[in-house]
Design a protein around this motif. Structure first.
Motif, PDB file in Angstrom:
ATOM      1  N   VAL A   1      53.425  60.863   8.841  1.00 56.42           N
ATOM      2  CA  VAL A   1      54.255  61.290   8.582  1.00 56.42           C
ATOM      3  C   VAL A   1      55.173  60.350   8.518  1.00 56.42           C
ATOM      4  O   VAL A   1      55.516  59.997   9.421  1.00 56.42           O
ATOM      5  CB  VAL A   1      54.779  62.081   8.738  1.00 56.42           C
ATOM      6  N   THR A   2      56.012  59.501   7.174  1.00 57.56           N
ATOM      7  CA  THR A   2      57.476  59.118   7.395  1.00 57.56           C
ATOM      8  C   THR A   2      58.529  59.545   6.582  1.00 57.56           C
ATOM      9  O   THR A   2      57.555  60.641   5.623  1.00 57.56           O
ATOM     10  CB  THR A   2      56.589  57.100   6.804  1.00 57.56           C
ATOM     11  N   GLY A   3      59.382  59.372   6.591  1.00 59.93           N
ATOM     12  CA  GLY A   3      60.367  60.255   5.618  1.00 59.93           C
ATOM     13  C   GLY A   3      61.583  59.144   6.040  1.00 59.93           C
ATOM     14  O   GLY A   3      62.036  58.100   6.559  1.00 59.93           O
ATOM     15  N   VAL A   4      62.566  59.001   4.220  1.00 62.71           N
ATOM     16  CA  VAL A   4      63.112  58.078   4.567  1.00 62.71           C
ATOM     17  C   VAL A   4      64.660  59.263   3.581  1.00 62.71           C
ATOM     18  O   VAL A   4      64.644  59.994   2.691  1.00 62.71           O
ATOM     19  CB  VAL A   4      63.289  56.478   3.055  1.00 62.71           C
ATOM     20  N   VAL A   5      65.591  58.859   4.104  1.00 67.16           N
ATOM     21  CA  VAL A   5      66.864  59.545   3.371  1.00 67.16           C
ATOM     22  C   VAL A   5      67.006  58.667   1.951  1.00 67.16           C
ATOM     23  O   VAL A   5      66.873  57.605   2.032  1.00 67.16           O
ATOM     24  CB  VAL A   5      68.227  59.348   4.395  1.00 67.16           C
ATOM     25  N   LYS A   6      67.168  59.331   1.135  1.00 66.71           N
ATOM     26  CA  LYS A   6      67.135  59.724  -0.014  1.00 66.71           C
ATOM     27  C   LYS A   6      68.648  59.824  -0.431  1.00 66.71           C
ATOM     28  O   LYS A   6      69.293  59.127  -1.473  1.00 66.71           O
ATOM     29  CB  LYS A   6      65.989  60.331  -1.132  1.00 66.71           C
TER      30      LYS A   6
ATOM     31  N   ASP B   1      76.746  59.213  10.561  1.00 66.54           N
ATOM     32  CA  ASP B   1      75.867  58.491  11.279  1.00 66.54           C
ATOM     33  C   ASP B   1      74.338  58.736  10.493  1.00 66.54           C
ATOM     34  O   ASP B   1      73.581  58.094  10.576  1.00 66.54           O
ATOM     35  CB  ASP B   1      75.525  58.865  12.243  1.00 66.54           C
ATOM     36  N   VAL B   2      73.746  58.735   9.245  1.00 68.32           N
ATOM     37  CA  VAL B   2      73.103  58.459   7.939  1.00 68.32           C
ATOM     38  C   VAL B   2      73.565  57.946   7.314  1.00 68.32           C
ATOM     39  O   VAL B   2      74.991  58.769   6.415  1.00 68.32           O
ATOM     40  CB  VAL B   2      72.452  59.983   7.929  1.00 68.32           C
ATOM     41  N   ALA B   3      73.135  57.374   7.207  1.00 67.83           N
ATOM     42  CA  ALA B   3      72.342  56.573   4.896  1.00 67.83           C
ATOM     43  C   ALA B   3      71.396  56.816   4.956  1.00 67.83           C
ATOM     44  O   ALA B   3      70.891  56.239   5.131  1.00 67.83           O
ATOM     45  CB  ALA B   3      73.336  55.071   6.009  1.00 67.83           C
ATOM     46  N   VAL B   4      72.085  56.950   3.276  1.00 66.01           N
ATOM     47  CA  VAL B   4      70.519  56.000   2.618  1.00 66.01           C
ATOM     48  C   VAL B   4      70.000  54.879   2.601  1.00 66.01           C
ATOM     49  O   VAL B   4      70.422  53.824   2.845  1.00 66.01           O
ATOM     50  CB  VAL B   4      71.280  56.435   0.502  1.00 66.01           C
ATOM     51  N   GLY B   5      68.602  55.616   2.666  1.00 62.55           N
ATOM     52  CA  GLY B   5      67.844  54.438   3.453  1.00 62.55           C
ATOM     53  C   GLY B   5      67.192  54.358   4.430  1.00 62.55           C
ATOM     54  O   GLY B   5      66.220  53.848   4.912  1.00 62.55           O
ATOM     55  N   ASP B   6      67.665  55.112   5.741  1.00 64.55           N
ATOM     56  CA  ASP B   6      67.981  55.426   6.794  1.00 64.55           C
ATOM     57  C   ASP B   6      66.317  56.005   6.705  1.00 64.55           C
ATOM     58  O   ASP B   6      66.164  56.401   5.762  1.00 64.55           O
ATOM     59  CB  ASP B   6      68.325  56.412   7.705  1.00 64.55           C
TER      60      ASP B   6
ATOM     61  N   VAL C   1      71.900  66.090   3.731  1.00 66.39           N
ATOM     62  CA  VAL C   1      70.812  65.285   3.081  1.00 66.39           C
ATOM     63  C   VAL C   1      69.770  65.153   2.394  1.00 66.39           C
ATOM     64  O   VAL C   1      69.098  66.339   3.085  1.00 66.39           O
ATOM     65  CB  VAL C   1      70.632  64.064   4.387  1.00 66.39           C
ATOM     66  N   THR C   2      69.069  64.576   2.186  1.00 68.22           N
ATOM     67  CA  THR C   2      67.763  65.086   1.498  1.00 68.22           C
ATOM     68  C   THR C   2      67.109  63.781   1.798  1.00 68.22           C
ATOM     69  O   THR C   2      67.056  62.349   1.970  1.00 68.22           O
ATOM     70  CB  THR C   2      68.278  64.930  -0.123  1.00 68.22           C
ATOM     71  N   VAL C   3      66.117  64.331   2.527  1.00 69.74           N
ATOM     72  CA  VAL C   3      64.648  63.370   2.603  1.00 69.74           C
ATOM     73  C   VAL C   3      63.232  63.309   1.855  1.00 69.74           C
ATOM     74  O   VAL C   3      62.825  64.473   2.455  1.00 69.74           O
ATOM     75  CB  VAL C   3      64.320  63.828   4.475  1.00 69.74           C
ATOM     76  N   GLU C   4      63.077  62.406   2.189  1.00 68.48           N
ATOM     77  CA  GLU C   4      61.936  62.335   0.451  1.00 68.48           C
ATOM     78  C   GLU C   4      60.751  62.135   2.177  1.00 68.48           C
ATOM     79  O   GLU C   4      60.549  61.049   2.694  1.00 68.48           O
ATOM     80  CB  GLU C   4      61.410  60.634  -0.260  1.00 68.48           C
ATOM     81  N   LEU C   5      59.486  62.365   1.815  1.00 67.05           N
ATOM     82  CA  LEU C   5      58.283  62.194   3.278  1.00 67.05           C
ATOM     83  C   LEU C   5      56.581  62.282   2.391  1.00 67.05           C
ATOM     84  O   LEU C   5      57.063  62.559   1.520  1.00 67.05           O
ATOM     85  CB  LEU C   5      58.092  64.139   3.605  1.00 67.05           C
ATOM     86  N   THR C   6      56.803  61.615   2.798  1.00 67.04           N
ATOM     87  CA  THR C   6      55.230  61.026   2.787  1.00 67.04           C
ATOM     88  C   THR C   6      53.978  61.350   3.558  1.00 67.04           C
ATOM     89  O   THR C   6      54.247  60.575   5.450  1.00 67.04           O
ATOM     90  CB  THR C   6      55.353  59.662   2.153  1.00 67.04           C
ATOM     91  N   ALA C   7      52.901  62.088   3.661  1.00 69.29           N
ATOM     92  CA  ALA C   7      52.169  62.292   4.558  1.00 69.29           C
ATOM     93  C   ALA C   7      50.585  62.140   3.682  1.00 69.29           C
ATOM     94  O   ALA C   7      50.385  61.922   2.690  1.00 69.29           O
ATOM     95  CB  ALA C   7      51.835  63.228   4.612  1.00 69.29           C
TER      96      ALA C   7
END
Length: 151
Positions: free
Chosen positions: A113-118, A18-23, A127-133
């Motif tokens: 805090v936001t996050g995007v699946v990389k 249920d997860v894709a890059v860019g989510d 899955v790798t998630v990039e966070l921005t705080a």
């Protein structure tokens, strides 16, 4: 006579299918104020005065009291743990501290805090998630990456 309680069911863990890059993960705001810093200082045993003593913080060159780096780091990763459904599924996490979170006495501070699946690896279900705080419009964490194992 007390009756035994039924344990709460475990939350569902997100499925890798249920997860894709860019989510994008749902954004979160974490509010921090002086009482919370004092509580964190007690729990973490990091009682450095820069986290609760405003005159001291200013004396050493800071603009005001600052949040603990590990508080900021931990607050940011809760975005991923809530999204995954189980904190134990985060298998890697690292950040670079770029700026402190300044916590004024009046009003405290908000960490956005936001996050995007990389990356998604269906074979390992990781899955790798990039966070921005950010706080006060400035990025406070750099290279914030969390890796989680999904179902």
């Amino acid at each position: 006579m007390a009756t035994p309680s039924t344990p709460s069911p475990l939350p569902a863990v997100r499925a890798v299918a249920d997860v894709a890059v860019g989510d994008a993960l749902p954004a979160r705001t974490v509010h921090v104020d002086r009482p919370r810093l004092v509580q964190y200082a007690g729990a973490s045993l990091d009682r450095n005065r820069i986290h609760w003593d405003e005159p001291f913080a200013k004396q050493v060159g800071l603009p005001d009291v600052i949040a603990h780096g590990m508080f900021t780091m931990g607050s940011a990763v809760t975005l991923v743990t809530d999204w995954v459904g189980d904190a134990g599924r985060v298998v890697e996490y690292g950040v670079r501290f770029t700026k402190p979170v300044v916590v004024p006495y009046d009003g405290g501070a908000d960490i956005e805090v936001t996050g995007v699946v990389k990356a998604v690896d269906p074979e390992t279900k990781r899955v790798t998630v990039e966070l921005t705080a950010t706080a006060n419009g400035e990025k406070v964490l750099g290279r914030a990456l969390a890796v989680a194992r999904l179902d």
